[in-house]
Design an enzyme around this catalytic site. Structure first.
Site, short mmCIF file in Angstrom:
data_model
loop_
_atom_site.label_atom_id
_atom_site.label_comp_id
_atom_site.label_asym_id
_atom_site.label_seq_id
_atom_site.Cartn_x
_atom_site.Cartn_y
_atom_site.Cartn_z
N HIS A 1 8.12 -42.40 -32.93
CA HIS A 1 8.94 -41.20 -33.10
C HIS A 1 10.36 -41.44 -32.63
O HIS A 1 11.33 -41.11 -33.30
CB HIS A 1 8.32 -40.01 -32.35
CG HIS A 1 8.94 -38.70 -32.72
ND1 HIS A 1 9.86 -38.07 -31.92
CD2 HIS A 1 8.81 -37.93 -33.82
CE1 HIS A 1 10.25 -36.95 -32.52
NE2 HIS A 1 9.63 -36.83 -33.66
N HIS B 1 6.34 -36.72 -40.74
CA HIS B 1 5.49 -36.34 -39.61
C HIS B 1 4.02 -36.27 -40.01
O HIS B 1 3.14 -36.55 -39.21
CB HIS B 1 5.96 -35.02 -38.99
CG HIS B 1 7.23 -35.16 -38.19
ND1 HIS B 1 8.48 -35.16 -38.76
CD2 HIS B 1 7.44 -35.34 -36.86
CE1 HIS B 1 9.40 -35.33 -37.82
NE2 HIS B 1 8.81 -35.44 -36.65
N PHE C 1 13.98 -35.48 -28.93
CA PHE C 1 13.25 -36.29 -29.89
C PHE C 1 12.81 -37.64 -29.31
O PHE C 1 11.72 -38.11 -29.58
CB PHE C 1 14.10 -36.57 -31.13
CG PHE C 1 14.27 -35.37 -32.02
CD1 PHE C 1 13.24 -34.47 -32.21
CD2 PHE C 1 15.46 -35.15 -32.69
CE1 PHE C 1 13.39 -33.37 -33.05
CE2 PHE C 1 15.63 -34.06 -33.53
CZ PHE C 1 14.59 -33.17 -33.70
CU1 C2O Z 1 10.08 -35.46 -35.00
CU2 C2O Z 1 9.17 -32.14 -33.66
O1 C2O Z 1 9.92 -33.83 -34.01
#
Ligand code: C2O
Length: 559
Positions: A153, A182, A327
């Site tokens: 991530h 995601h 992040f």
């Molecule tokens: Cu890639 Cu909620 O973040």
């Protein structure tokens, strides 16, 4: 002479950047030595694009391609290089991923209902995460380890990678890649956990924060003895504290739980139902050669409830609100994956809604966007956004629970306001813009047609400082100079974003600005707008760090 390989090894030992100017340290490490690759050759190799401007690159209209994992650097927050290395291990053997045939679907359960309906599940989940954490010690280079998974991530989200063959950072937030990227990330995370406990039926729990029953941090994450626990969270928000999907740490914590629940449901209604075009929900386009998308290109959920949960869980006493509040560190909290499982569920629900809005983006530049992940067998695989559109084809679905916000349209006002009564405190756009949002702005805006026309409000050229968490809310025809609640007919929507990095100064021609659209037709009905009204009052209320936001203008356009 440093070879690429040894430079990478340097990087993988928690390399500390020698100075702030070395943020693109990896550039010199891959182009300086004899074994390195000259960045200019890479560009020339792309067909003589060296020296091309971002605008030319845009014109090529290509899908975003996976990064060259060998070119990975120091992540940053708002341009500040971090003293962390989050580059995943490198492999040259890349396979195109083929979705395995689907037998019985894995069912992702609601995290708050585990103790009642899913006997033995929690023990398995904890064991899987325990083994994942154990890999950090036994084999730190195993891409399936807990830290390595969190790094995925960080690398994709904090500009550690460039778009292959360019010096433009790659970023998968604030655009139409948000949901598919995601989804794939969680897909492999889930399969890795299943593999570690030899249970291919394992499915991640989702944090059902859109339902009053799930509106608190799931208690499975709050047991200090569990591998699901994380100390980097806001201590005020342990269960049973009710989540705030409009969270901002700039205002006092709301204490009225019932009001919070109403606010949350109104927020979800707005994000899911007040959407006109697929991009409003999914996020706007992002193509090869584009600069890092400005946050205004994010879809409703990404810039709303999703951001709020990140901020609400992260610990405000940490420098960057770690872990979930930023992040780069978000993946270090096991709660991240349940939070995003619900974000992913919102995509599934939205696609199934019977609203008139088209749900599919058929642009090949979207469908063919590609990413790299390590699968449960440590193999590096290339996946496409277009293969992540249907979660059932990927072998999983969500436990069926109520969706109470579906019917949470704000109550219609019995009588609309008289525009001449509320316009006294408003100013003409020429007087207001460009605006630094350090105060509430009330603007008198012309409509395209009188009354309840089918119109959209566009808040234009939003620039938000990359270093800051930022949030503002928008209301139409509010009588209050300082509106507080969102479960109101006058509430049009929200813009919020986590700290991120903006476009890189030297050839960022758009200076990281974008526009957000709010649909008005239903809102006009709800506020009972006068059929003759040719103007409305738009109220923009800063909620967090307004002084770090500028807005170029607002206008009303035909939908
Ligand atoms: Cu890639 Cu909620 O973040």
């Amino acid at each position: 002479m440093a070879s690429l390989q040894s430079s990478l090894m340097l990087l993988s030992t928690n390399h500390k950047p020698p100075s702030t100017t070395a943020r693109r340290f990896r550039v010199s490490c891959s182009s300086g030595g004899g074994g390195g690759v000259d960045r200019r050759d890479l560009l020339l190799g792309l067909g003589g694009l060296y020296g091309a401007t971002a605008a030319n690159l845009n014109a090529r209209a290509d899908p975003i391609q996976p990064p060259d994992m060998k070119v990975c650097g120091v992540p940053d927050v708002g341009g500040v290089p971090l003293d962390v290395n989050c580059c995943p291990p490198v492999s040259d053997a890349i396979k195109d991923y083929v979705l395995p045939p689907v037998g019985t679907l894995r069912v992702r359960p609601a995290a708050h209902s585990l103790h009642r309906h899913h006997h033995g599940y929690l023990a398995k989940y904890e064991e899987a995460v325990r083994r994942m954490r154990a890999l950090d010690k036994s084999d730190p280079d195993d891409p399936r380890g807990f830290t390595q998974q969190a790094n995925v991530h960080c690398a994709y989200c904090n500009n550690a990678y460039d778009q292959t063959g360019t010096s433009i950072p790659l970023s998968i937030h604030f655009s139409w890649l948000f949901f598919p990227w995601h989804r794939w990330y969680l897909y492999f995370y889930e399969r890795i956990l299943g593999k570690l406990i030899q249970d291919p039926t394992f499915a991640l729990p989702f944090w059902n924060w859109d339902n009053p029953r799930g509106m608190h941090l799931p208690s499975i994450f709050d047991n200090e003895k569990s591998p699901l626990y994380n100390t980097n969270r806001n201590p005020l928000h342990r269960p049973p504290a009710v989540v705030d999907l409009q969270y901002t740490n700039d205002k006092p914590e709301p204490t009225d739980d019932e009001r919070l629940v109403r606010s949350n449901l109104a927020t979800m209604y707005n994000e899911m139902m007040r959407v006109r075009k697929p991009e409003d929900f999914m996020g706007q386009s992002y193509l090869a050669g584009d600069e890092v998308p400005p946050p205004a290109k994010a879809g409703t959920v990404e810039r709303g409830s999703h951001t709020s949960i990140h901020r609400w869980v992260g610990d405000p006493s940490n420098p960057y609100h770690e872990d979930l509040g930023n992040f780069y560190s978000a993946g270090r909290d096991p709660a991240f994956y349940s939070h995003h499982s619900n974000v992913d569920r919102m995509w599934t629900i939205w696609r199934g809604l019977k609203t008139r809005v088209p749900k599919a983006i058929n642009d090949p530049d979207y469908l063919n966007a590609a990413f790299l992940f390590y699968d449960e067998n440590k193999e590096l695989v290339r996946v496409r956004a277009g293969d992540a559109l249907d979660n059932r084809k990927m072998g999983y679905e969500y436990e069926d629970v109520d969706v109470p916000w579906l019917y949470f349209r704000p109550p219609r006002r019995a009588a609309g306001v008289k525009i001449k009564d509320i316009s006294k405190t408003a100013q003409r756009p020429e007087k207001v813009f460009p605006l630094t949002l350090s105060r509430i702005a009330r603007v008198l805006v012309s409509k395209t047609a009188p009354g309840a026309a089918d119109e959209d409000l566009v808040v234009e050229h939003i620039h938000a400082s990359p270093e800051e968490f930022v949030k503002f809310d928008v209301y139409v025809n509010s009588e209050e100079d300082d509106p507080k609640d969102v479960d109101k007919a006058e509430y049009a929507g929200t813009f919020a974003k986590l700290p991120h990095r903006g476009g890189r100064g030297h050839h960022s021609h758009d200076k990281g600005k974008g526009s957000v659209r709010f649909t008005l037709k239903e809102l006009y009905e709800d506020i009972n707008i006068d059929g003759d009204d040719e103007e409305v009052v738009v109220t923009i209320v800063p909620r967090a760090n307004g002084r770090h936001v500028t807005i170029g203008g607002v206008k009303i356009v035909k939908a």
